[in-house]
Each structure stands twice: as C-alpha cells, then as structure tokens.
Design an enzyme around this catalytic site. Sequence first.
Site, PDB file in Angstrom:
ATOM      1  N   GLU A  57      10.322 -24.335 -42.286  1.00  0.00           N
ATOM      2  CA  GLU A  57      11.018 -24.412 -40.995  1.00  0.00           C
ATOM      3  C   GLU A  57      12.513 -24.123 -41.160  1.00  0.00           C
ATOM      4  O   GLU A  57      13.156 -24.621 -42.075  1.00  0.00           O
ATOM      5  CB  GLU A  57      10.824 -25.815 -40.406  1.00  0.00           C
ATOM      6  CG  GLU A  57      11.445 -25.952 -39.028  1.00  0.00           C
ATOM      7  CD  GLU A  57      11.002 -27.220 -38.305  1.00  0.00           C
ATOM      8  OE1 GLU A  57       9.790 -27.489 -38.262  1.00  0.00           O
ATOM      9  OE2 GLU A  57      11.879 -27.937 -37.813  1.00  0.00           O
ATOM     10  N   THR A  91      13.321 -23.311 -35.051  1.00  0.00           N
ATOM     11  CA  THR A  91      13.447 -24.367 -34.035  1.00  0.00           C
ATOM     12  C   THR A  91      14.195 -23.888 -32.801  1.00  0.00           C
ATOM     13  O   THR A  91      14.824 -22.815 -32.792  1.00  0.00           O
ATOM     14  CB  THR A  91      14.163 -25.607 -34.612  1.00  0.00           C
ATOM     15  OG1 THR A  91      15.488 -25.231 -34.980  1.00  0.00           O
ATOM     16  CG2 THR A  91      13.434 -26.175 -35.802  1.00  0.00           C
ATOM     17  N   TYR A  92      14.114 -24.713 -31.785  1.00  0.00           N
ATOM     18  CA  TYR A  92      14.717 -24.447 -30.473  1.00  0.00           C
ATOM     19  C   TYR A  92      15.714 -25.567 -30.267  1.00  0.00           C
ATOM     20  O   TYR A  92      15.326 -26.746 -30.315  1.00  0.00           O
ATOM     21  CB  TYR A  92      13.592 -24.545 -29.440  1.00  0.00           C
ATOM     22  CG  TYR A  92      13.767 -23.798 -28.151  1.00  0.00           C
ATOM     23  CD1 TYR A  92      13.742 -22.410 -28.123  1.00  0.00           C
ATOM     24  CD2 TYR A  92      13.894 -24.482 -26.947  1.00  0.00           C
ATOM     25  CE1 TYR A  92      13.839 -21.727 -26.925  1.00  0.00           C
ATOM     26  CE2 TYR A  92      13.990 -23.804 -25.746  1.00  0.00           C
ATOM     27  CZ  TYR A  92      13.956 -22.427 -25.739  1.00  0.00           C
ATOM     28  OH  TYR A  92      14.044 -21.754 -24.547  1.00  0.00           O
ATOM     29  N   GLY A 117      10.458 -31.647 -26.259  1.00  0.00           N
ATOM     30  CA  GLY A 117      11.898 -31.681 -26.522  1.00  0.00           C
ATOM     31  C   GLY A 117      12.464 -33.059 -26.238  1.00  0.00           C
ATOM     32  O   GLY A 117      11.827 -33.894 -25.586  1.00  0.00           O
ATOM     33  N   ASP A 118      13.647 -33.305 -26.764  1.00  0.00           N
ATOM     34  CA  ASP A 118      14.305 -34.602 -26.552  1.00  0.00           C
ATOM     35  C   ASP A 118      15.048 -34.605 -25.225  1.00  0.00           C
ATOM     36  O   ASP A 118      15.516 -33.561 -24.770  1.00  0.00           O
ATOM     37  CB  ASP A 118      15.299 -34.882 -27.694  1.00  0.00           C
ATOM     38  CG  ASP A 118      14.577 -35.350 -28.939  1.00  0.00           C
ATOM     39  OD1 ASP A 118      13.614 -36.124 -28.802  1.00  0.00           O
ATOM     40  OD2 ASP A 118      14.967 -34.922 -30.033  1.00  0.00           O
ATOM     41  N   TYR A 156       3.394 -37.744 -34.932  1.00  0.00           N
ATOM     42  CA  TYR A 156       4.361 -38.718 -35.444  1.00  0.00           C
ATOM     43  C   TYR A 156       3.615 -39.810 -36.200  1.00  0.00           C
ATOM     44  O   TYR A 156       3.075 -40.735 -35.587  1.00  0.00           O
ATOM     45  CB  TYR A 156       5.170 -39.310 -34.280  1.00  0.00           C
ATOM     46  CG  TYR A 156       5.921 -38.234 -33.524  1.00  0.00           C
ATOM     47  CD1 TYR A 156       7.218 -37.893 -33.886  1.00  0.00           C
ATOM     48  CD2 TYR A 156       5.317 -37.505 -32.499  1.00  0.00           C
ATOM     49  CE1 TYR A 156       7.896 -36.876 -33.229  1.00  0.00           C
ATOM     50  CE2 TYR A 156       5.991 -36.480 -31.838  1.00  0.00           C
ATOM     51  CZ  TYR A 156       7.273 -36.169 -32.214  1.00  0.00           C
ATOM     52  OH  TYR A 156       7.943 -35.156 -31.571  1.00  0.00           O
ATOM     53  N   HIS A 205       5.993 -41.820 -32.106  1.00  0.00           N
ATOM     54  CA  HIS A 205       7.196 -41.298 -31.462  1.00  0.00           C
ATOM     55  C   HIS A 205       8.023 -42.478 -30.933  1.00  0.00           C
ATOM     56  O   HIS A 205       7.458 -43.474 -30.474  1.00  0.00           O
ATOM     57  CB  HIS A 205       6.765 -40.374 -30.312  1.00  0.00           C
ATOM     58  CG  HIS A 205       7.894 -39.679 -29.637  1.00  0.00           C
ATOM     59  ND1 HIS A 205       8.579 -40.242 -28.582  1.00  0.00           N
ATOM     60  CD2 HIS A 205       8.474 -38.480 -29.858  1.00  0.00           C
ATOM     61  CE1 HIS A 205       9.533 -39.402 -28.191  1.00  0.00           C
ATOM     62  NE2 HIS A 205       9.488 -38.324 -28.952  1.00  0.00           N
ATOM     63  N   GLN A 242       6.198 -35.284 -38.079  1.00  0.00           N
ATOM     64  CA  GLN A 242       7.545 -35.810 -38.289  1.00  0.00           C
ATOM     65  C   GLN A 242       7.654 -36.220 -39.757  1.00  0.00           C
ATOM     66  O   GLN A 242       6.646 -36.558 -40.385  1.00  0.00           O
ATOM     67  CB  GLN A 242       7.760 -37.016 -37.362  1.00  0.00           C
ATOM     68  CG  GLN A 242       9.139 -37.584 -37.375  1.00  0.00           C
ATOM     69  CD  GLN A 242      10.166 -36.521 -36.996  1.00  0.00           C
ATOM     70  OE1 GLN A 242      10.599 -35.757 -37.868  1.00  0.00           O
ATOM     71  NE2 GLN A 242      10.538 -36.449 -35.737  1.00  0.00           N
TER      72      GLN A 242
END
Length: 280
Positions: A9, A40-41, A100-101, A140, A144, A171
């Site tokens: 990544e 990544t974005y 997304g966060d 996760y 999460h 994660q």
Amino acid sequence: MTLPNLSLEFFPPNSEAMEQKLWQSIMELKILNPKFVSVTYGAGGSTRERTHNTVDKILQQTSLVPAAHITCVDASKAQVDEVLQEYWNMGVRNIVALRGDPKTGVGTEFIANKDGYLNATEVVEAARKIGDFQVSVSFYPEKHPESPSLEHEFNVLKEKIEKGATQAIGQFFVEPETYLNFRDLAVKHGIKIPLLPGIMPVGSVSGYMRMAKACNTNIPDWFAEKFDGMDGNPQEREKRAEETLVNLVTALQKEGVEDFHFYTLNRAKLTLEAAKALGF
Ligand code: FAD
C-alpha cells in the site's frame, strides 16, 4: 518456509519531492512481485486527483496491478460513481471500497453527504454496478472505533460481502493472536473471502503510537518497552522494527496465512529489509 504473497500500500504524493520518493519506492519494491499495489484516498477525498494520477501512472508505466482506494466522504453518489466509472474506463479492475473517516476527525460522528453513500457497503454495491471490479474492503481485528462489538463488525463485513466484496484488508495489529482469533471467528460467521492481515512497519515510534491510538490498535507492554526511546536511536529502531515485523509474519505463516498486505509508508527500505529477512 515458502515466501509469503505480498500486496503493498502506498499513499499519493503531495509534492514534487514526495512524488519522486514514491516512484523510487515503487520501482525498488517491484522486485517483490506484489499481487497488487494499492493507492490510498486522502481523508475527505482530498487526494482524488492525486490518487487517480498515481493509479494511472502505475497502470501506464509498470506491469503492476493497481488497486484504487475510494471513499464516500463529502461526495455525492454521482461523484463517487463518476470516479468509479473513470477507473473502469482507464482499465483499473481493483478497487478498495471504503466509507472513510468523518471530516470532523476520527472518533467523531460520521455524517454522510446528503446525496451520498452512507457506508462502505453502499460503495461496494455502486462499484459492482459500474463494472466487474475485484472489490476489497476493510476489516478491523480489534473492531472499528465506532463499532459497538465484534459481532457488529462481522455483520458489517457480511453485508459488504453480500454486495460483492471479494476480499478484505485488515487494520494493523501487533500480536499474531489478534488476527488469528478474528480469522477463526470469521469462519464461524460463514465468512469465506480472503482476509489479508495488514502489516505496519515501525517507521517512527511516535508515528506508530499515534496511529495505533487512532485506529484502536492495542499496544502490548513488551512492544512499548521494546521501542521505548528508539526514535533517538534510528539504527537500533530499524533493527527492532525489522525483527518485530519478521516475527509477526512468520508466526502467521505457521498458522497457514499466505497473503499479507504491507503498509509501505512510501518507504521502500522498511519493506525491503523485512522482505529480505523473510527470504526474498
Ligand atoms: P464501513 O465498513 O462502512 O464501517 C465502519 C463502521 O461504520 C462500522 O464498524 C460501523 O460502526 C459503521 N457501519 C457501517 N455500516 C453500518 C451499518 N449498515 N449499520 C450500522 N453501522 C454501520 N480511509 C481513507 O480516508 N482513505 C483510505 O484510502 C483508507 N484506506 C484504508 C485501508 C484499510 C485497509 C483500512 C482498514 C482502512 C482504511 N481507511 C482509509 C480508513 C477508513 O476509511 C476508516 O476506518 C473509516 O472510519 C471506516 O471506513 P470503512 O470502509 O471501514 O467503513
């Protein structure tokens, strides 16, 4: 022991110098023959153009298989669909579909765009409608930060699979048991897609600890002690980082894990040294 299969990544560059560093890393890491390389974005979709350009360049200038991350933060359904369609048209066949966060920061409430997708499940569904993508999603192993329980975590993962996710990327975590327990429970929940453990090298101790806190990654005492003060001694830190990473991967290989997703931090040396120690 046989060599592990790797995926790598990267994050898109935000300056000329970073761009050079990224390309140097990609070129140096090609030798590991990764199954795919993901880009990544940025938070809030802030790197839309840069992610797109990096993916395009990988596609045009290398024989690597790029996987483009996409999130639905601060974007309408039409905007996400447009990005997905562009990827399909340019020949990208691997997507990492994420929610997304929250724009307001990790740990705050996620408020979807009023015309947007609500979560990764809906992004997976959108991607599969647009093209026959291979769609990776997140998982996760320590749940999460917004998840009330591991049970909920499995339900979310199952929804993503029902909508067409073909594999999941984890994660990062420190202890092999964290991943192995999750994998065992996933089997009990009828989850059959590959679950790639996410392997994070210690680039800097302070950075690693910050990320662990934000991502709900537990830091055991032995790890904290091993790296205590090591930012002041980079040579020793690198040695310990490599040893820790190799121990983790080897322990997982002994339990039958063959595919690993390495977070490269765009720093070839960290991954290359560890790969060498793993037999590459
Ligand atoms: P989801 O899978 O949608 O779920 C996250 C949480 O939302 C769930 O645990 C749950 O609490 C809630 N939820 C979801 N669906 C439902 C539902 N149906 N009902 C109730 N609650 C629900 N972020 C970026 O900005 N860019 C990246 O490129 C990026 N890459 C990543 C790569 C990996 C491998 C991983 C593990 C994470 C990555 N992230 C990235 C971070 C990720 O965007 C955040 O962790 C985000 O908060 C959750 O996204 P998700 O896709 O995991 O969300």
